[in-house]
Design an enzyme around this catalytic site. Structure first.
Site, mmCIF file in Angstrom:
data_model
loop_
_atom_site.group_PDB
_atom_site.id
_atom_site.type_symbol
_atom_site.label_atom_id
_atom_site.label_comp_id
_atom_site.label_asym_id
_atom_site.label_seq_id
_atom_site.Cartn_x
_atom_site.Cartn_y
_atom_site.Cartn_z
ATOM 1 N N ASP A 13 -2.497 -10.479 -2.530
ATOM 2 C CA ASP A 13 -3.092 -10.035 -1.260
ATOM 3 C C ASP A 13 -4.571 -9.703 -1.489
ATOM 4 O OD1 ASP A 13 -1.986 -8.599 1.569
ATOM 5 O OD2 ASP A 13 -3.799 -7.672 0.736
ATOM 6 N N HIS A 41 -6.162 -7.197 -0.581
ATOM 7 C CA HIS A 41 -6.352 -5.769 -0.840
ATOM 8 C C HIS A 41 -5.555 -5.336 -2.076
ATOM 9 C CE1 HIS A 41 -6.754 -6.422 3.584
ATOM 10 N NE2 HIS A 41 -7.851 -5.711 3.393
ATOM 11 N N ASP A 90 -4.237 -13.022 3.229
ATOM 12 C CA ASP A 90 -5.517 -12.584 3.795
ATOM 13 C C ASP A 90 -6.692 -12.954 2.884
ATOM 14 O OD1 ASP A 90 -4.535 -10.683 2.026
ATOM 15 O OD2 ASP A 90 -4.578 -9.025 3.454
ATOM 16 N N HIS A 92 0.813 -1.226 0.000
ATOM 17 C CA HIS A 92 0.000 0.000 0.000
ATOM 18 C C HIS A 92 0.843 1.271 0.000
ATOM 19 C CE1 HIS A 92 -3.672 -2.253 0.444
ATOM 20 N NE2 HIS A 92 -3.304 -2.780 1.587
#
Ligand code: SP5
Ligand code: ZN
Length: 342
Positions: free
Chosen positions: A196, A198, A285, A160
Site C-alpha cells: 500500500d 501508506h 493506491d 493502519h
C-alpha cells in the site's frame, strides 16, 4: 484463485471526512469493494468462497480485549448520547498524558483508541470490520488446507489498525489477523509484505517485538506522507523481533523503477526469512491516478507486482487495503492477481 468477499462491507458507509477544514466526500467508500469484486468476477479469477464465522480467539492475539470491547459497542454508545451520522474522535492522550486509565467518557474513549480524526466510525462499521476479519480467517484456513493462494476482498481496510487503536480508515487489522491465524495453524514463520502507498503502522505495531512474523513495507516517506509518525528505515524491530521489520520509504513522486527496486530489496529479505506463508497487504493506491497518493505505477505495472510476489514461491494470501481511484482499482487488483498466476 479462491476469492473471499465481504458482502457486509457496505454496512460501513461514511459520507464525509474532513480536509483543510472542509467536509469532503469520504475516499474510502463502498464502491471500492464493489468495483474490485466485479472486476475479479469479470476476469474469471475468483472461485467465490463465503467467509466462515470464526470466534474472537485470533482477534484477541492481535488486538487488546478492551479495544475490541470498545469498538464493538462504540456506535451504540454514540447513538445513545444523541450522536448522528459518523462518530469522529476529537481528543487524544498525547505524550505525558495517561493512556493507562480508561476514561468512561465516550469522546475520551474514542481518542484513547484512535490516532487520527480521518476514520469515520459508523453504525455498520463493526459489522463490516468483523465480517472482514472472518474473511481474513477464512483465507488463512484455505492456505492451511493447501491452497497456493487466495484473495480477501474486504473493506474497511486494516493495515493502519494497531493493537489498540483505529485510524487511516482501518479498524481491525485483517492482514495481521490472517498472519496470526497462519501461525496458529502451524506455520512457524509468516511474512507480511505491505505494498500500500501508506506505511502499515498498525501491522508494524502488532508484530514489532516478534521474531515469528516478518514485516516489510514499501511506502511514501513518513516525513511528508500519512501516517507520518511511523515507517522510517531505522525501525528494524525490538527484542525477539529485532531484524524482522523492514521499512522501505520512498519520496512522494518516486519513479516506477525506484518502487520496483524497493520491491526487490523487500523480496530478498523475505526470501532470507524463509516464511511458510506470505500475507500481502494489497493497496493499489500506488497507482499514478490515485487521488490521495503520489507514486506512479501504471495499469501495466501491476502484473509485475504480482509476478514478483509469485517468485517468492510461498503460499500467499492477498488482503485488500487502500486504492481510491475507484474506476481503476478493480483493474489494478486483477492485474496484480493475474501477474501472480501467470
Ligand atoms: C488504507 C489506507 O490507504 N489509508 C489511508 C488513510 C489516509 N488518510 C489521510 C487522507 C488524507 C486525504 N487528503 C486529501 C487530499 C485531497 N486532495
Ligand atoms: Zn493506503
Amino acid at each position: 484463485m479462491k476469492t473471499i468477499y465481504n458482502a457486509a462491507h457496505g454496512a460501513h458507509r461514511a459520507e464525509y471526512e474532513f480536509f483543510r477544514g472542509e467536509k469532503v466526500p469520504a475516499f474510502e467508500k463502498p464502491e471500492r469493494a464493489d468495483w474490485v469484486h466485479a472486476a475479479v468476477q469479470r476476469a474469471g479469477l475468483g472461485d467465490a468462497v463465503p467467509p466462515q464465522a470464526h470466534d474472537d480467539t485470533v482477534l484477541l492475539k492481535v488486538h487488546t480485549e478492551p479495544y475490541l470491547d470498545f469498538l464493538r459497542g462504540a456506535y451504540e454508545t454514540f447513538a445513545a448520547l444523541g450522536g448522528v451520522g459518523a462518530a469522529f474522535p476529537s481528543v487524544w492522550p498525547i505524550r505525558g498524558m495517561r493512556a493507562d486509565r480508561e476514561p468512561t467518557n465516550f469522546a475520551a474513549r474514542m481518542g484513547r483508541y484512535s490516532f487520527d480524526s480521518g476514520s469515520p466510525l459508523t453504525a455498520g462499521t463493526w459489522l463490516a470490520a468483523r465480517t472482514g476479519a472472518n474473511c481474513a480467517l477464512t483465507g488463512a484456513a484455505l492456505l492451511s488446507a493447501g491452497e497456493r493462494s487466495a484473495v480477501v476482498l474486504t473493506r474497511p481496510p486494516g493495515h493502519h489498525a494497531g493493537r489498540d487503536f483505529f485510524g487511516g480508515y482501518c479498524f481491525l487489522n485483517n492482514a495481521a489477523i490472517a498472519a496470526q491465524a497462519l501461525r496458529d495453524r502451524g506455520c512457524a514463520r509468516v511474512a507480511i509484505l505491505d505494498v500500500d502507498y501508506h506505511h502499515g503502522n498498525g501491522t508494524q505495531d502488532i508484530f514489532y517485538d516478534r521474531g515469528d512474523v516478518f514485516f516489510a513495507s514499501i511506502h511514501g516517506d513518513p516525513l511528508t506522507e500519512y501516517p507520518f509518525f511511523l515507517g522510517h528505515a531505522d525501525e528494524t524491530g525490538r527484542s525477539a523481533g529485532e531484524g524482522c521489520n523492514l521499512n522501505l520509504p520512498l519520496p512522494a513522486g518516486a519513479s516506477v523503477e525506484q518502487w520496483f527496486a524497493a520491491l526487490r530489496v523487500g523480496s530478498e529479505a523475505i526470501r532470507r526469512f524463509r516464511p511458510d506463508a506470505l500475507v500481502v497487504s494489497l493497496g493499489v493506491d500506488t497507482f499514478e491516478g490515485d487521488p490521495i497518493s503520489h507514486f506512479q505505477l501504471r495499469v501495466s505495472d501491476f502484473p509485475r507486482v504480482g509476478h514478483a510476489i509469485a517468485s517468492l514461491a510461498c503460499p500467499t494470501l492477498f488482503v485488500l487495503e487502500g486504492g481510491y481511484a475507484v474506476q481503476e482499482i478493480g483493474g489494478n487488483v486483477v492485474a496484480v492477481l493475474q501477474g501472480f498466476l501467470r
